[in-house]
Write an enzyme that holds these catalytic residues in place. Structure first.
Site, PDB file in Angstrom:
ATOM      1  N   LYS A 171      10.554  -9.581  39.785  1.00  0.00           N
ATOM      2  CA  LYS A 171      10.560  -8.137  39.538  1.00  0.00           C
ATOM      3  C   LYS A 171       9.165  -7.698  39.101  1.00  0.00           C
ATOM      4  O   LYS A 171       8.760  -7.866  37.961  1.00  0.00           O
ATOM      5  CB  LYS A 171      11.560  -7.720  38.460  1.00  0.00           C
ATOM      6  CG  LYS A 171      11.775  -6.195  38.531  1.00  0.00           C
ATOM      7  CD  LYS A 171      12.270  -5.549  37.276  1.00  0.00           C
ATOM      8  CE  LYS A 171      11.235  -4.981  36.370  1.00  0.00           C
ATOM      9  NZ  LYS A 171      10.272  -4.024  36.946  1.00  0.00           N
ATOM     10  N   GLU A 194       5.793 -14.229  27.410  1.00  0.00           N
ATOM     11  CA  GLU A 194       4.331 -14.126  27.235  1.00  0.00           C
ATOM     12  C   GLU A 194       4.073 -12.671  26.874  1.00  0.00           C
ATOM     13  O   GLU A 194       4.236 -11.788  27.717  1.00  0.00           O
ATOM     14  CB  GLU A 194       3.610 -14.480  28.546  1.00  0.00           C
ATOM     15  CG  GLU A 194       3.726 -15.928  28.973  1.00  0.00           C
ATOM     16  CD  GLU A 194       2.942 -16.878  28.091  1.00  0.00           C
ATOM     17  OE1 GLU A 194       2.159 -16.416  27.241  1.00  0.00           O
ATOM     18  OE2 GLU A 194       3.130 -18.092  28.248  1.00  0.00           O
ATOM     19  N   GLU A 232      -1.803  -3.372  19.416  1.00  0.00           N
ATOM     20  CA  GLU A 232      -2.380  -3.652  20.732  1.00  0.00           C
ATOM     21  C   GLU A 232      -2.662  -2.334  21.462  1.00  0.00           C
ATOM     22  O   GLU A 232      -1.757  -1.518  21.631  1.00  0.00           O
ATOM     23  CB  GLU A 232      -1.418  -4.505  21.560  1.00  0.00           C
ATOM     24  CG  GLU A 232      -2.026  -4.914  22.891  1.00  0.00           C
ATOM     25  CD  GLU A 232      -1.060  -5.685  23.783  1.00  0.00           C
ATOM     26  OE1 GLU A 232       0.086  -5.256  23.941  1.00  0.00           O
ATOM     27  OE2 GLU A 232      -1.492  -6.721  24.330  1.00  0.00           O
ATOM     28  N   CYS A 268      -4.198  -9.450  28.268  1.00  0.00           N
ATOM     29  CA  CYS A 268      -3.460  -9.743  27.025  1.00  0.00           C
ATOM     30  C   CYS A 268      -4.299 -10.535  26.036  1.00  0.00           C
ATOM     31  O   CYS A 268      -4.199 -10.343  24.835  1.00  0.00           O
ATOM     32  CB  CYS A 268      -2.196 -10.508  27.371  1.00  0.00           C
ATOM     33  SG  CYS A 268      -2.516 -11.969  28.360  1.00  0.00           S
TER      34      CYS A 268
HETATM   35  P1  NAD Z   1       6.099  -3.852  29.690  1.00  0.00           P
HETATM   36  O1  NAD Z   1       6.702  -4.734  28.656  1.00  0.00           O
HETATM   37  O2  NAD Z   1       6.240  -2.402  29.548  1.00  0.00           O
HETATM   38  O3  NAD Z   1       6.715  -4.211  31.130  1.00  0.00           O
HETATM   39  C1  NAD Z   1       6.696  -5.510  31.662  1.00  0.00           C
HETATM   40  C2  NAD Z   1       7.793  -5.645  32.704  1.00  0.00           C
HETATM   41  O4  NAD Z   1       9.044  -5.490  32.060  1.00  0.00           O
HETATM   42  C3  NAD Z   1       7.760  -4.601  33.808  1.00  0.00           C
HETATM   43  O5  NAD Z   1       8.136  -5.209  35.024  1.00  0.00           O
HETATM   44  C4  NAD Z   1       8.806  -3.593  33.380  1.00  0.00           C
HETATM   45  O6  NAD Z   1       9.397  -2.872  34.434  1.00  0.00           O
HETATM   46  C5  NAD Z   1       9.829  -4.499  32.717  1.00  0.00           C
HETATM   47  N1  NAD Z   1      10.677  -3.848  31.715  1.00  0.00           N
HETATM   48  C6  NAD Z   1      10.456  -2.685  31.068  1.00  0.00           C
HETATM   49  N2  NAD Z   1      11.476  -2.449  30.208  1.00  0.00           N
HETATM   50  C7  NAD Z   1      12.338  -3.488  30.318  1.00  0.00           C
HETATM   51  C8  NAD Z   1      13.561  -3.835  29.688  1.00  0.00           C
HETATM   52  N3  NAD Z   1      14.122  -3.062  28.767  1.00  0.00           N
HETATM   53  N4  NAD Z   1      14.144  -5.001  30.033  1.00  0.00           N
HETATM   54  C9  NAD Z   1      13.589  -5.831  30.936  1.00  0.00           C
HETATM   55  N5  NAD Z   1      12.449  -5.541  31.574  1.00  0.00           N
HETATM   56  C10 NAD Z   1      11.818  -4.389  31.280  1.00  0.00           C
HETATM   57  O7  NAD Z   1       4.591  -4.325  29.805  1.00  0.00           O
HETATM   58  P2  NAD Z   1       3.442  -3.662  30.672  1.00  0.00           P
HETATM   59  O8  NAD Z   1       3.094  -2.354  30.059  1.00  0.00           O
HETATM   60  O9  NAD Z   1       3.811  -3.747  32.108  1.00  0.00           O
HETATM   61  O10 NAD Z   1       2.251  -4.726  30.459  1.00  0.00           O
HETATM   62  C11 NAD Z   1       1.412  -4.725  29.371  1.00  0.00           C
HETATM   63  C12 NAD Z   1       1.852  -5.733  28.328  1.00  0.00           C
HETATM   64  O11 NAD Z   1       1.947  -7.033  28.889  1.00  0.00           O
HETATM   65  C13 NAD Z   1       0.858  -5.862  27.185  1.00  0.00           C
HETATM   66  O12 NAD Z   1       1.563  -5.881  25.972  1.00  0.00           O
HETATM   67  C14 NAD Z   1       0.196  -7.202  27.431  1.00  0.00           C
HETATM   68  O13 NAD Z   1      -0.336  -7.832  26.296  1.00  0.00           O
HETATM   69  C15 NAD Z   1       1.331  -7.983  28.018  1.00  0.00           C
HETATM   70  N6  NAD Z   1       0.844  -9.136  28.756  1.00  0.00           N
HETATM   71  C16 NAD Z   1       0.979 -10.376  28.211  1.00  0.00           C
HETATM   72  C17 NAD Z   1       0.475 -11.491  28.878  1.00  0.00           C
HETATM   73  C18 NAD Z   1       0.596 -12.873  28.303  1.00  0.00           C
HETATM   74  O14 NAD Z   1       0.435 -13.809  29.061  1.00  0.00           O
HETATM   75  N7  NAD Z   1       0.845 -13.034  27.023  1.00  0.00           N
HETATM   76  C19 NAD Z   1      -0.155 -11.329  30.102  1.00  0.00           C
HETATM   77  C20 NAD Z   1      -0.273 -10.042  30.633  1.00  0.00           C
HETATM   78  C21 NAD Z   1       0.231  -8.951  29.959  1.00  0.00           C
END
Ligand code: NAD
Length: 501
Positions: free
Chosen positions: A195, A271, A405, A306
């Site tokens: 997804k 992650e 963040e 991240c």
């Molecule tokens: P997000 O948490 O908003 O979304 C991530 C994914 O989860 C998307 O596909 C989204 O559609 C889905 N999602 C949203 N709500 C959901 C729910 N209630 N249940 C299940 N899935 C849901 O994150 P983002 O804004 O897309 O990405 C940025 C974040 O990702 C930052 O916090 C960043 O630090 C983190 N990140 C972490 C790593 C790591 O390896 N630690 C790597 C990249 C990004």
């Protein structure tokens, strides 16, 4: 007369715009499926704010069909019970296909994410291919144990695939982070449902077409669902899914965990976010190199990484000099369209995120931090989600801009006087993803590395990554590790078999 680079760029974009016109569908059981619901999501180019295409948002009925396809394929055994050679060759084929289609994938990535085309083409896409080679090599190298139990019995362990794995990924490295999960999950014999983020589904959709046409995977092994938070919730709570591997924000990660707990207690790896410290001790070996690397690690990919070093902790005696140099370096960064020649930084990935970053800049000003550079939105074409690289100095560790963040090009500079103080400040956030430190003192390097409460520590070069080295955070930055054998553990379950002699 247009130069050859411009001609090439135009050809890539023409190809992409033609591709964008084709209907976008889910992929399950080896077929492209029209959505059952009517909801769609507009995918936007953050450089220009133009709508690139609309993709369907999966509802419950769609999710059920896709989960069933992945479940049926797993049960049929055509993948988990296939020969190692069959799986290995399939993974290598996917890696090669990514290389073959690198320009297309990089173009789509940059169009909807806004990162520079060069960042997509040189960083993200080749790594996405290489991770398939890496995990193809592991397929026949993961052993169970023979366990030294009492006489009269033999006890051994088997590593078995988990089943249907849902791979939920964010928008910052849409293709790469998906491949980090797809490759080990497939290597271990699982079936997968990917997804992508609703903001950046294009590269995964294209990869899906390529896999469909050329990878010769059994039907139902690789599946793709597009959708938003609600689709993510349906996945987290679905009883037909055995594992969710999630990369995204800490807030959503907790929701995924709750969904898993309340449904079938599927296993979850997370992650999550970060607010990583980068400590510059006055005895560092090469000040210029440290400043250059700190800046690149912070501002490349427009600060949407991240593990980027968003808090720079600088020893008092070099603080003013380092802040001035960072400001000077950041001021030279040129913003513009992801495909424009000579541009150093693209736009933030989407409008809501752009607003969030600008809000944090206002919070920083109100909290009394000193603005060294940036602090404004920059819109070269009056359109696009551009934020100038921003540095705040005289930041106190407890300020919101030093605790929360931001995930954009906003760096906070904090002053410290002693090693103990640096460690205390570094560890003083809810996150623990990565940390850096710069020193010529070998004892200090080991001492401080041991005390930093972070999943990854970089000494004298911030940001080192390798498939062979574990990636992942402590505290609220995550659960579990990716890469190396850790990803294989994440996509297998260990069975203990007893035999009475
Ligand atoms: P997000 O948490 O908003 O979304 C991530 C994914 O989860 C998307 O596909 C989204 O559609 C889905 N999602 C949203 N709500 C959901 C729910 N209630 N249940 C299940 N899935 C849901 O994150 P983002 O804004 O897309 O990405 C940025 C974040 O990702 C930052 O916090 C960043 O630090 C983190 N990140 C972490 C790593 C790591 O390896 N630690 C790597 C990249 C990004």
């Amino acid at each position: 007369m247009p130069n050859p680079k411009e001609i090439l760029n135009k050809a890539r974009l023409d190809w992409a715009h033609n591709w964008l016109k084709t209907p976008k569908k889910f992929y399950a059981g080896g077929s492209f499926l029209a959505p059952q619901g009517k909801t769609t999501w507009k995918v936007v180019n953050p450089s220009s704010e133009e709508v690139l295409c609309e993709v369907p948002v999966a509802n419950e009925a769609d999710v059920n069909v896709i989960v069933k396809a992945a479940g049926d394929a797993f049960q049929a055994g055509c993948w988990p019970e296939s020969t190692r050679r069959f799986r290995r060759e399939a993974l290598i084929r996917i890696g090669n296909l990514i290389r073959e289609h690198a320009e297309e994938l990089a173009t789509l990535e940059s169009l909807c994410n806004g990162k520079l085309f060069s960042e997509s083409l040189i960083d993200d896409v080749p790594e996405s291919a290489d991770v398939f080679d890496y995990y193809a090599g592991w397929i026949d190298k993961l052993y169970g144990d023979t366990v030294p139990v009492d006489p009269g019995f033999i006890n051994y362990t088997r590593k078995e695939p988990v089943g249907v794995c849902a791979l939920i990924v964010p928008w910052n490295f849409p293709l790469l982070l998906a491949c980090w999960k797809i490759a080990p999950a497939l290597a271990m014999g699982n079936t997968v449902i990917v997804k992508p983020s609703e903001y950046t589904p294009l590269s995964i959709l294209r990869l899906c077409e390529i896999i469909h046409e050329k990878a010769n995977l059994p039907r139902g092994v690789f599946n793709v669902v597009m959708g938003d938070a609600e689709t993510g919730r349906l996945i987290s709570e679905h009883p037909g899914i055995h594992k969710v591997s999630f990369t995204g924000s800490t807030v959503v990660g907790k929701k995924v965990l709750m969904g898993a707990a309340q449904s079938n207690l599927k296993t979850v790896t997370l992650e999550l976010g970060g607010k990583s410290p980068n400590i510059l001790f006055a005895d560092l070996p090469d000040l210029e190199a440290a400043i250059e690397r700190s800046c690149t690690a912070m501002f490349s990919h427009k600060g949407e990484k991240c593990s980027e070093p968003t808090r720079i902790l600088i020893e008092d005696s070099i603080y003013d000099k380092v802040v001035a140099a960072l400001g000077e370096r950041a001021n030279r960064i040129k913003l513009g369209d992801a495909f424009e020649e000579g541009v150093d930084q693209g736009p933030q990935a989407h409008q809501a995120h752009f607003k969030k970053v600008l809000d944090y800049i206002e919070i920083g000003k109100k909290e009394g931090a000193k603005l060294v550079c940036g602090g404004v939105s920059e819109q070269p074409n009056k359109k696009g989600f551009f934020v100038r690289p921003t540095i705040f100095s005289e930041v106190k560790p407890e300020m919101r801009i030093a605790q929360e963040e931001i995930f954009g090009p906003v760096l906070v500079a904090i002053r410290f006087k002693t090693e103990e103080e640096a460690i205390r400040i570094a560890n003083q956030t809810p996150y623990g993803l990565a940390a850096g430190l710069w020193t010529s003192d070998l004892s200090r390097a080991h001492r401080v590395a041991a005390k930093l409460d972070s999943g990854m520590v970089f000494v004298n070069r911030y940001g080192c990554y390798d498939f062979a080295s574990p990636f992942g955070g402590f505290k609220q930055s995550g659960w579990g590790k990716e890469m190396a054998i850790h990803s294989l553990d994440a996509y297998t379950k260990t069975k203990s078999v007893w035999i009475k002699l």
